[in-house]
Enzyme design. Structure first.
Site, short mmCIF file in Angstrom:
data_model
loop_
_atom_site.label_atom_id
_atom_site.label_comp_id
_atom_site.label_asym_id
_atom_site.label_seq_id
_atom_site.Cartn_x
_atom_site.Cartn_y
_atom_site.Cartn_z
CE1 TYR A 166 60.14 25.07 25.69
CE2 TYR A 166 58.43 24.71 27.33
CZ TYR A 166 59.56 25.40 26.89
OH TYR A 166 60.07 26.40 27.66
CE LYS A 170 63.13 24.35 27.65
NZ LYS A 170 64.51 24.87 27.57
#
Length: 307
Positions: A166, A170
């Site tokens: 993640y 990001k």
């Protein structure tokens, strides 16, 4: 101060069936925009799919007198994204605002993370930001107008246990933003990032109820409206949560010239480590990679007595 309005603007919000995306879409509609509600309707880990959530948000917007359409494409699917863009252009003839918000989680410690966990999360967060932005980019160039918001995270900026996949995605969208803010400038395309802290389906199991109550997703949206308005900034990372806002930046110390040729050794770098890492001499944030290089060459010139 005049009201922020989006009358005549067409906006696409990905992952808008719930949480942050729904709040962004509703607020855009309240302020006059026509809104495409994109949502695959998948579970939090990206499995499954249903158009019910997107259709429900469309009904909310229509009930307030606004215009909206639902789209169930996966943001990671090239054909699906093309359909979303084509349908928008066929219905409304332009795309002014794109908020890339869709996301999933596959949290695991790195040693237990599978390749599929990595691929799926990067597909939705990184590829799923690139594809819609890329598909809308030339439309915005031809209009000489565009406002784009990518969604980053404190995990990408600073880290969080169990979220290497993640976090990689990001921070990747920030790198994308940093180049697109430069490429889009001459066509009035402004590109920004929001770093939200909000109680959504993706965070509800991570925080106590009293904290979640303060972290309503609608408390992030007013900041996002300022990133897509006519006089929006560009290249900004706006942190937002619980009604508080701040600006995040990648900063660099002034650094030091160590030497070249035989005098440049690992030990010579170690000898100047304190000067290299001296945070009392932090530079203003760079706005391009060229400025980063210019700083390096200025250190060399000073070190060689040419400054």
């Amino acid at each position: 101060m005049s009201d922020i309005r989006f009358d005549g603007r067409v906006a696409i919000v990905t992952g808008a069936g719930g949480g942050l995306g729904r709040c962004h879409a509703l607020e855009l509609a309240r302020r006059g925009a026509k809104v495409v509600i994109n949502d695959l309707g998948a579970s939090m880990d990206g499995s499954g799919g249903s158009s019910e959530a997107a259709e429900a948000v469309v009904k909310e917007i229509e009930a307030m007198g606004g215009e909206a359409m639902a789209n169930g494409s996966s943001v990671a699917d090239e054909a699906g994204v093309k359909k979303m863009i084509d349908d928008t252009m066929e219905k409304w003839g332009r795309i002014d605002i794109l908020i890339a918000n869709a996301g999933i989680l596959r949290d695991k410690s790195f040693s237990k993370m599978t390749i599929q966990d990595i691929d799926l999360v990067l597909a939705v967060h990184l590829r799923g930001t690139f594809l819609p932005v890329h598909a809308a980019w030339n439309i915005m160039k031809e209009q000489n107008y565009g406002r784009i918001v990518v969604t980053t995270s404190s995990t990408g900026l600073y880290g969080n246990f169990g979220q290497a996949n993640y976090g990689g995605g990001k921070l990747g969208v920030v790198g994308m933003m940093n180049t697109l803010k430069i490429e889009g400038a001459k066509n009035d395309i402004k590109v920004n990032a929001v770093c939200p802290v909000a109680a959504t389906r993706m965070t509800e199991g991570l925080m106590p109820p009293e904290a979640l109550e303060q972290l309503k997703p609608e408390y992030v949206t007013p900041g996002v409206m300022n990133l897509v308005k006519d006089d929006a900034p560009t290249g900004m990372i706006l942190s937002a949560g619980a009604g508080a806002f701040s600006m995040a930046r990648i900063v660099e110390t002034r650094g030091a010239y160590v030497g070249q040729g035989d005098e440049l050794t690992a030990e010579a770098v170690a000898a100047k480590w304190d000067e290299i890492t001296d945070t009392s001499k932090t530079l203003p944030a760079f706005t391009s990679g060229g400025q980063h290089g210019a700083n390096m060459f200025s250190l060399v010139a000073e070190g060689k007595g040419q400054g």
